[in-house]
Design an enzyme around this catalytic site. Structure first.
Site, mmCIF file in Angstrom:
data_model
loop_
_atom_site.group_PDB
_atom_site.id
_atom_site.type_symbol
_atom_site.label_atom_id
_atom_site.label_comp_id
_atom_site.label_asym_id
_atom_site.label_seq_id
_atom_site.Cartn_x
_atom_site.Cartn_y
_atom_site.Cartn_z
ATOM 1 C CG ASP A 8 -68.281 -58.147 2.032
ATOM 2 O OD1 ASP A 8 -67.395 -59.002 1.842
ATOM 3 O OD2 ASP A 8 -69.500 -58.409 1.975
ATOM 4 C CG ASP A 114 -69.992 -59.310 -1.720
ATOM 5 O OD1 ASP A 114 -68.865 -59.836 -1.640
ATOM 6 O OD2 ASP A 114 -70.803 -59.264 -0.775
ATOM 7 C CD GLU A 115 -64.211 -59.811 -0.668
ATOM 8 O OE1 GLU A 115 -63.328 -59.323 0.057
ATOM 9 O OE2 GLU A 115 -64.601 -60.979 -0.588
HETATM 10 P P1 TTP Z 1 -70.100 -62.845 1.036
HETATM 11 O O1 TTP Z 1 -69.729 -61.398 1.029
HETATM 12 O O2 TTP Z 1 -69.205 -63.799 1.747
HETATM 13 O O3 TTP Z 1 -71.546 -63.036 1.697
HETATM 14 P P2 TTP Z 1 -72.827 -62.097 1.612
HETATM 15 O O4 TTP Z 1 -72.558 -60.836 0.856
HETATM 16 O O5 TTP Z 1 -73.973 -62.897 1.074
HETATM 17 O O6 TTP Z 1 -73.159 -61.794 3.120
HETATM 18 P P3 TTP Z 1 -72.367 -60.808 4.133
HETATM 19 O O7 TTP Z 1 -73.359 -59.757 4.512
HETATM 20 O O8 TTP Z 1 -71.968 -61.651 5.294
HETATM 21 O O9 TTP Z 1 -71.200 -60.241 3.389
HETATM 22 O O10 TTP Z 1 -70.263 -63.368 -0.451
HETATM 23 C C1 TTP Z 1 -70.785 -62.552 -1.481
HETATM 24 C C2 TTP Z 1 -71.664 -63.363 -2.415
HETATM 25 O O11 TTP Z 1 -70.915 -64.446 -2.976
HETATM 26 C C3 TTP Z 1 -72.857 -63.997 -1.725
HETATM 27 O O12 TTP Z 1 -73.982 -63.131 -1.685
HETATM 28 C C4 TTP Z 1 -73.100 -65.227 -2.558
HETATM 29 C C5 TTP Z 1 -71.743 -65.596 -3.104
HETATM 30 N N1 TTP Z 1 -71.191 -66.755 -2.343
HETATM 31 C C6 TTP Z 1 -71.413 -68.043 -2.822
HETATM 32 O O13 TTP Z 1 -72.033 -68.226 -3.873
HETATM 33 N N2 TTP Z 1 -70.937 -69.108 -2.094
HETATM 34 C C7 TTP Z 1 -70.245 -68.953 -0.913
HETATM 35 O O14 TTP Z 1 -69.837 -69.952 -0.282
HETATM 36 C C8 TTP Z 1 -70.028 -67.617 -0.426
HETATM 37 C C9 TTP Z 1 -69.278 -67.392 0.867
HETATM 38 C C10 TTP Z 1 -70.510 -66.557 -1.168
HETATM 39 MG MG MG Z 2 -70.874 -59.686 1.279
#
Ligand code: TTP
Ligand code: MG
Length: 358
Positions: A8, A114-115
């Site tokens: 992720d 992103d995962e």
């Molecule tokens: P995530 O992997 O949940 O968050 P992140 O990568 O920003 O942070 P982390 O380091 O905790 O993993 O989500 C990936 C992307 O998806 C995030 O950068 C933006 C998008 N996203 C949204 O647009 N709305 C949301 O509610 C969430 C959770 C994510």
């Molecule tokens: Mg993330």
């Protein structure tokens, strides 16, 4: 031996913005709707780790993020940099990261932009799997100048919880023997499937952490939570048999807009709908798809009452004009007595295409 990885990206959208705008580095940054000086009406997509220290997180109203920034400014700390999302850029990088994973693993399941989950069983041991994941992280950093967090475990659930365990730039290895103890002290919310509602329900029974859930027998969990309770019995013990599915496809592409003011101004609403359709069509192409079959329009009224209407075409199509036409047809009843007898003002509209194909 089954070994599964979950990767992720860290603060993904925000990290990409920092990469493309070196002047933002070292500052708190939020990607999301326009805060419009505290009168903005959308939400936060994500916040970088500095902005998270101000209490800002994904899905929070952008006005709250704005207020947190103003409070920090008054304390003498740097205010937040607010930027709009650039989905095309994020999906381009996402594709390259998935390509790196596919070079190292025979089976990759994309879980979102992103995962991804990926098979590591063929490495033969948790040590070898960890070594490979360190290599993957290093390649991502060298090629994209971005950091990812990785979790390794005996199944998808444990791997996902592990990737979240030490963010950013983490690598967490949970062997089958360690899985149950790894989960035990975590808040129940970490178990996929336990959302805010179930969390609240469980808290009222005195259940806060995963270990608390072990008091219940399978029939007790089933009585509390339905069929899903049985799966939960296994999950809290670190067991889950969900398989990896190679072809992950986003089920839909959509955009929505919260208006600056609640309205029933038809000319304005149709103009915004037209723009949303253009945005959805462009994103569909940018994410590598050609066709769609279903069009969905969502309307949220001023009182937050939210409704969707959908139409599925007889054949997949590429047409941008059909999208606009069908979206307008779906929206119409919300503007008159058919779906809006009390003539409520509209706060938000959304357009989404489903059944998308290459
Ligand atoms: P995530 O992997 O949940 O968050 P992140 O990568 O920003 O942070 P982390 O380091 O905790 O993993 O989500 C990936 C992307 O998806 C995030 O950068 C933006 C998008 N996203 C949204 O647009 N709305 C949301 O509610 C969430 C959770 C994510
Ligand atoms: Mg993330």
């Amino acid at each position: 031996m089954r070994i599964i990885g979950h990767l992720d990206m860290d603060a993904f959208f925000a990290a990409v913005e920092e990469l493309d705008h070196p002047e933002f580095r070292g500052l708190p940054l939020v990607v999301g709707a326009d805060p419009a000086g505290g009168r903005g009406r959308g939400v936060v997509s994500t916040a970088n780790y500095l902005a998270r220290r101000y209490g800002i997180h994904s899905a929070m109203p952008i006005t709250r993020a704005w207020r947190a920034s103003e409070t920090a400014r008054r304390r003498g700390e740097p205010p937040v940099v607010f930027v709009r999302p650039r989905f095309r850029r994020y999906s381009e990088i996402s594709r390259r990261i998935m390509t790196i994973l596919r070079r190292h693993s025979p089976l990759v399941e994309e879980g979102g932009i992103d995962e991804a989950y990926f098979e590591l069983s063929s490495t033969g041991s948790y040590e070898e799997a960890a070594a490979l994941c360190r290599k993957i992280k290093a390649e991502i950093k060298a090629q994209e100048q971005l950091t990812a967090s990785v979790g390794i475990g005996p199944n998808k659930m444990v791997a996902k919880i592990a990737s979240d365990f030490k963010k950013p730039d983490g690598l967490t290895v949970v062997t089958p023997e360690a899985a149950e103890d790894f989960l035990a002290p975590l808040p129940v919310r970490k178990i996929p499937g336990i959302g805010p509602k179930t969390e609240g329900f469980l808290a009222r029974q005195g259940v806060k952490i995963v270990a608390d859930l072990k008091r219940f027998s399978p029939p007790e969990l089933e009585k509390m939570l339905g069929k899903w309770g049985l799966a939960l019995y296994e999950k809290v013990r670190g067991r889950s048999s969900a398989v990896l599915v190679e072809e992950w496809e986003p089920k839909s592409v959509g955009e929505q807009e919260t208006f600056g003011q609640d309205t029933l101004d038809l000319a304005f609403i149709f103009e915004r709908l037209w723009d949303l359709c253009q945005g959805v069509w462009r994103r569909l192409q940018a994410e590598g798809f050609q066709t769609y079959r279903t069009v969905v329009v969502t309307v949220r009224f001023a009182d937050f009452d939210t409704h969707s209407r959908a139409y599925t075409l007889p054949y997949p199509t590429q047409s941008r004009r059909t999208l606009v036409f069908e979206a307008m047809r779906l929206l119409m009843p919300f503007l008159d007595r058919r779906e809006n007898p009390r003539r409520k003002l509209i706060r938000l509209i959304g357009v989404r295409v489903e059944k998308i194909g290459k």
